[in-house]
Design a protein around this motif. Structure first.
Motif, PDB file in Angstrom:
ATOM      1  N   TYR A 260       0.823  -1.207   0.000  1.00  0.00           N
ATOM      2  CA  TYR A 260       0.000   0.000   0.000  1.00  0.00           C
ATOM      3  C   TYR A 260       0.860   1.262   0.000  1.00  0.00           C
ATOM      4  O   TYR A 260       0.490   2.274  -0.607  1.00  0.00           O
ATOM      5  CB  TYR A 260      -0.923  -0.021   1.225  1.00  0.00           C
ATOM      6  CG  TYR A 260      -1.792   1.203   1.379  1.00  0.00           C
ATOM      7  CD1 TYR A 260      -2.886   1.413   0.547  1.00  0.00           C
ATOM      8  CD2 TYR A 260      -1.531   2.147   2.374  1.00  0.00           C
ATOM      9  CE1 TYR A 260      -3.694   2.531   0.698  1.00  0.00           C
ATOM     10  CE2 TYR A 260      -2.321   3.265   2.537  1.00  0.00           C
ATOM     11  CZ  TYR A 260      -3.402   3.450   1.694  1.00  0.00           C
ATOM     12  OH  TYR A 260      -4.203   4.565   1.839  1.00  0.00           O
ATOM     13  N   TYR A 261       2.010   1.188   0.678  1.00  0.00           N
ATOM     14  CA  TYR A 261       2.898   2.352   0.764  1.00  0.00           C
ATOM     15  C   TYR A 261       4.003   2.313  -0.291  1.00  0.00           C
ATOM     16  O   TYR A 261       4.794   3.257  -0.382  1.00  0.00           O
ATOM     17  CB  TYR A 261       3.554   2.415   2.150  1.00  0.00           C
ATOM     18  CG  TYR A 261       2.571   2.493   3.290  1.00  0.00           C
ATOM     19  CD1 TYR A 261       1.881   3.665   3.565  1.00  0.00           C
ATOM     20  CD2 TYR A 261       2.325   1.372   4.097  1.00  0.00           C
ATOM     21  CE1 TYR A 261       0.989   3.730   4.616  1.00  0.00           C
ATOM     22  CE2 TYR A 261       1.435   1.433   5.144  1.00  0.00           C
ATOM     23  CZ  TYR A 261       0.761   2.617   5.403  1.00  0.00           C
ATOM     24  OH  TYR A 261      -0.135   2.683   6.446  1.00  0.00           O
ATOM     25  N   ARG A 262       4.056   1.239  -1.072  1.00  0.00           N
ATOM     26  CA  ARG A 262       5.161   1.074  -2.018  1.00  0.00           C
ATOM     27  C   ARG A 262       4.662   1.106  -3.463  1.00  0.00           C
ATOM     28  O   ARG A 262       4.308   2.162  -3.978  1.00  0.00           O
ATOM     29  CB  ARG A 262       5.934  -0.201  -1.682  1.00  0.00           C
ATOM     30  CG  ARG A 262       6.725  -0.042  -0.359  1.00  0.00           C
ATOM     31  CD  ARG A 262       7.269  -1.341   0.172  1.00  0.00           C
ATOM     32  NE  ARG A 262       8.124  -1.125   1.347  1.00  0.00           N
ATOM     33  CZ  ARG A 262       7.665  -0.868   2.577  1.00  0.00           C
ATOM     34  NH1 ARG A 262       6.357  -0.806   2.810  1.00  0.00           N
ATOM     35  NH2 ARG A 262       8.505  -0.681   3.582  1.00  0.00           N
ATOM     36  N   PRO A 271      -0.180  10.545  -1.021  1.00  0.00           N
ATOM     37  CA  PRO A 271      -0.730   9.349  -0.375  1.00  0.00           C
ATOM     38  C   PRO A 271      -0.531   9.405   1.137  1.00  0.00           C
ATOM     39  O   PRO A 271       0.359  10.106   1.628  1.00  0.00           O
ATOM     40  CB  PRO A 271       0.085   8.213  -0.999  1.00  0.00           C
ATOM     41  CG  PRO A 271       1.373   8.848  -1.404  1.00  0.00           C
ATOM     42  CD  PRO A 271       1.035  10.240  -1.818  1.00  0.00           C
ATOM     43  N   PRO A 272      -1.339   8.697   1.913  1.00  0.00           N
ATOM     44  CA  PRO A 272      -1.216   8.713   3.374  1.00  0.00           C
ATOM     45  C   PRO A 272       0.131   8.164   3.823  1.00  0.00           C
ATOM     46  O   PRO A 272       0.659   7.217   3.229  1.00  0.00           O
ATOM     47  CB  PRO A 272      -2.354   7.808   3.849  1.00  0.00           C
ATOM     48  CG  PRO A 272      -3.282   7.717   2.698  1.00  0.00           C
ATOM     49  CD  PRO A 272      -2.451   7.834   1.470  1.00  0.00           C
ATOM     50  N   GLN A 273       0.667   8.736   4.880  1.00  0.00           N
ATOM     51  CA  GLN A 273       1.885   8.214   5.513  1.00  0.00           C
ATOM     52  C   GLN A 273       1.481   7.232   6.598  1.00  0.00           C
ATOM     53  O   GLN A 273       0.456   7.392   7.258  1.00  0.00           O
ATOM     54  CB  GLN A 273       2.695   9.373   6.095  1.00  0.00           C
ATOM     55  CG  GLN A 273       3.181  10.358   5.041  1.00  0.00           C
ATOM     56  CD  GLN A 273       3.668  11.659   5.662  1.00  0.00           C
ATOM     57  OE1 GLN A 273       2.876  12.504   6.065  1.00  0.00           O
ATOM     58  NE2 GLN A 273       4.988  11.806   5.747  1.00  0.00           N
ATOM     59  N   ASP A 307      -7.908  17.631  -6.850  1.00  0.00           N
ATOM     60  CA  ASP A 307      -7.157  17.169  -8.021  1.00  0.00           C
ATOM     61  C   ASP A 307      -6.596  15.762  -7.842  1.00  0.00           C
ATOM     62  O   ASP A 307      -5.460  15.471  -8.213  1.00  0.00           O
ATOM     63  CB  ASP A 307      -6.015  18.142  -8.349  1.00  0.00           C
ATOM     64  CG  ASP A 307      -6.534  19.458  -8.911  1.00  0.00           C
ATOM     65  OD1 ASP A 307      -7.598  19.443  -9.553  1.00  0.00           O
ATOM     66  OD2 ASP A 307      -5.898  20.492  -8.679  1.00  0.00           O
ATOM     67  N   GLY A 308      -7.387  14.901  -7.239  1.00  0.00           N
ATOM     68  CA  GLY A 308      -6.991  13.509  -7.102  1.00  0.00           C
ATOM     69  C   GLY A 308      -6.088  13.206  -5.922  1.00  0.00           C
ATOM     70  O   GLY A 308      -5.662  12.059  -5.762  1.00  0.00           O
ATOM     71  N   ALA A 309      -5.772  14.203  -5.097  1.00  0.00           N
ATOM     72  CA  ALA A 309      -4.923  13.952  -3.925  1.00  0.00           C
ATOM     73  C   ALA A 309      -5.639  13.010  -2.955  1.00  0.00           C
ATOM     74  O   ALA A 309      -6.856  13.073  -2.792  1.00  0.00           O
ATOM     75  CB  ALA A 309      -4.580  15.263  -3.232  1.00  0.00           C
ATOM     76  N   GLU A 310      -4.867  12.146  -2.299  1.00  0.00           N
ATOM     77  CA  GLU A 310      -5.461  11.168  -1.386  1.00  0.00           C
ATOM     78  C   GLU A 310      -5.583  11.691   0.033  1.00  0.00           C
ATOM     79  O   GLU A 310      -6.329  11.133   0.844  1.00  0.00           O
ATOM     80  CB  GLU A 310      -4.649   9.876  -1.405  1.00  0.00           C
ATOM     81  CG  GLU A 310      -4.686   9.179  -2.761  1.00  0.00           C
ATOM     82  CD  GLU A 310      -4.066   7.799  -2.733  1.00  0.00           C
ATOM     83  OE1 GLU A 310      -3.472   7.420  -1.687  1.00  0.00           O
ATOM     84  OE2 GLU A 310      -4.170   7.085  -3.737  1.00  0.00           O
TER      85      GLU A 310
END
Length: 598
Positions: A260-262, A271-273, A307-310
């Motif tokens: 998910y983070y890779r 993306p979320p940290q 603009d599509g940011a998570e």
């Protein structure tokens, strides 16, 4: 439908009916290779060259057993096909993050136009890839789709249904997000919550417990023994662990893998940290709760100009997950759920109740109350309700068909003598009494008189069943004391409120409360009578005769001659007894019922 079409529930050596369904679907995806692609269920065939919105043909074989479990030929040869094709399209949409739908207008409304000057405010800006035009689908993408569908099909039925519900609901949420972003956000969070699992729930540590609550508790424990403090901390954390919010957060986090983070985050905007995800999930749950409990809408920051940011900055909450962030998270969690859930081998199962397009309705009583098969102590109360409804319908002229309870009456005579006292036994005696009161004496059972004398107590002691027999027969309502009336009507109302009552026609419940009000008013207990009158009206809301009767009672102008038969049968004069049909008691009102018996 997918598991059924895949043949996972068919019995061995049973012939199968097959029918091929074909539908055109519209998509923002374009198959790089136009060769038909066979999926675990269905085939997709590209139809057009690459353009903003392409078309494709979805083909699927509908498979159903030709024989029912009882060995008879199945009358259902195939389903309509739309649901099967739609299920395939939903799975393709979810797995590929590309839109596939039979709905031409919806797809053209949502997919960003190629010549659009500004993508802001479009569905494509909320869900990158899902509504972007001209998205090429490579062979590797199709391999991923096949792997996901294969794993999905081998889930246990309960898990499969659970996942398909999430897939459908979340995709539908993305399609209406432009019109109602808060509802879409809520549905995405609810989908994640539906996959929560107690076994994956872990408690938070005290330093990560809600700060405001932690301060209050620590202040109250100031100066206490450390062992007691730790014990109370542990108890609070355990209570929080079993709470719905903690269950949601813990279960979701447990299904987030390294990918998910890779590799899955490549190309994602903000993306979320990992250090923030737990807090963001907690905030997402709060947003869902505020919408559900106080109808508070999602702040514009979570969906306008993202603009599509998570993730996005929200002034009062710091960073939160956007619709795009929730959508990628849902897809990741579902895929992990499908990959990790136990897989099952095909096994026979009667899937017919799960087929689409089947509407389950209860038949009118005259079509089933006469059947003696299945009639026993467990079904006696429901059967009495059906018999009463059938007699009322016949008396009202809603049914011209006679009712032959001969087989049921025979079972009553066999079962009742050995049954323990209770509502089931009383219901059987009531059916027996009603049948013999409504039919010609020449059709009576030879031992009817003796049977009814032996079990007379069930028709005389205060009970809703005895009242039903009194109202629907020439026996008349037994003479009960005013207190007995009040206790009976109160107990019935309490049981109705709790949903634990013996099932009876609505008109019977109305007349029980109304008759009790009559008795109390006659006894000079006006305030109590008004309360039971209200119960009668509220059992049949809006009935003009009841409203007028209640109004007069409240005003002190009590009408003791409410026309019960008009209320029951909808007419003043009713049919006379005949040789082939039940008779309707000739009395015209509740008050006259006791005077005209015999």
């Amino acid at each position: 439908m997918l598991q059924i079409s895949a043949g996972r529930f068919f019995r061995p050596d049973i012939s199968i009916n097959e029918r091929t369904h074909r539908r055109t679907v519209y998509s923002n995806g374009w198959l790089l290779d136009q060769t038909p692609v066979k999926l675990p269920v269905g085939t997709i065939i590209g139809s057009t060259e690459i353009q903003g919105i392409s078309t494709a043909m979805l083909e699927a074989v509908d498979r159903l057993e030709a024989k029912r479990p009882d060995g008879t030929d199945d009358f259902l040869f195939a389903t309509g096909g739309d649901e099967l094709i739609d299920d395939i399209a939903y799975v393709m949409t979810f797995a590929l993050n590309r839109t596939f739908s039979r709905n031409h207008d919806q797809v053209h409304r949502l997919v960003l136009r190629e010549d659009a000057a500004d993508r802001r405010g479009s569905a494509a800006s909320l869900f990158p890839g899902l509504f972007e035009p001209q998205q090429v689908i490579h062979a590797a993408d199709l391999d991923t789709l096949k792997q996901f569908m294969n794993a999905l099909l081998t889930l246990a039925r309960e898990d499969f249904v659970r996942v398909m519900r999430v897939i459908r609901n979340t995709i539908d949420a993305t399609r209406r997000a432009i019109d109602d972003p808060t509802a879409a956000y809520t549905d995405l969070v609810a989908a994640l919550e539906s996959l929560s699992d107690d076994n994956l729930t872990t408690p938070a540590t005290w330093d990560r417990y809600d700060g405001r609550a932690r301060k209050i508790i620590d202040a109250a424990l100031d100066g206490e023994n450390q062992a007691l403090v730790e014990k109370l901390h542990a108890a609070v954390l355990e209570a929080e662990r079993v709470g719905l919010k903690r269950r949601f957060v813990s279960s979701t986090l447990a299904r987030v893998s390294e990918a998910y983070y890779r590799n899955e985050a490549v190309g994602a905007v903000r993306p979320p940290q990992s250090a923030d995800l737990e807090r963001m999930l907690s905030l997402a749950y709060d947003i869902r709760s505020r919408k559900g409990h106080v109808l508070e809408d999602l702040g514009d920051e979570a969906w306008v100009f993202t603009d599509g940011a998570e993730t996005v900055f929200e002034p009062t909450l710091r960073r939160i997950l956007t619709l795009a962030g929730l959508w990628r998270l849902v897809r990741h969690v579902v895929k992990r759920f499908v990959a990790d859930a136990p897989k099952t081998e095909p096994e026979p199962w009667d899937y017919r109740k799960a087929l689409p397009g089947i509407v389950r309705m209860q038949l009118a009583p005259q079509y089933w109350v006469w059947q003696s098969d299945g009639f026993d102590a467990q079904t006696a109360e429901m059967r009495l309700n059906g018999v009463a409804e059938a007699f009322i319908a016949w008396g009202a002229g809603h049914s011209d068909e006679g009712i032959d309870l001969t087989g049921v009456i025979g079972k009553v005579e066999k079962l009742v003598p050995s049954m323990p006292d209770g509502a089931a036994k009383a219901a059987m005696v009531a059916i027996y009494a009603l049948w013999h009161d409504w039919t010609d004496p020449k059709d009576h059972s030879p031992g009817a008189m003796n049977f009814l004398d032996t079990h007379a107590d069930y028709l005389e002691a205060p009970s809703p069943i005895a009242f039903t027999v009194g109202v629907l027969s020439n026996r008349g309502i037994p003479e009960w004391t005013v207190d007995e009336w009040a206790e009976l009507a109160t107990a019935r109302r309490t049981a109705r409120t709790k949903g634990k009552e013996t099932p009876l026609p609505t008109s019977i419940d109305v007349l029980l409360q109304l008759t009790t009000a009559d008795e109390l008013e006659t006894a000079g207990r006006h305030d109590e009578a008004v309360g039971f009158a209200a119960n009668a009206v509220e059992e049949c809301p809006g009935h003009e005769d009841l409203l007028l009767w209640e109004k007069r009672l409240i005003a002190g102008d009590h009408d003791p001659n409410f026309n019960c038969h008009k209320f029951l049968y909808g007419k003043e004069i009713v049919a006379e007894p005949s040789e082939h049909n039940p008779s309707i008691p000739p009395d015209e009102s509740c008050a006259a019922a006791e005077e005209q018996q015999g």
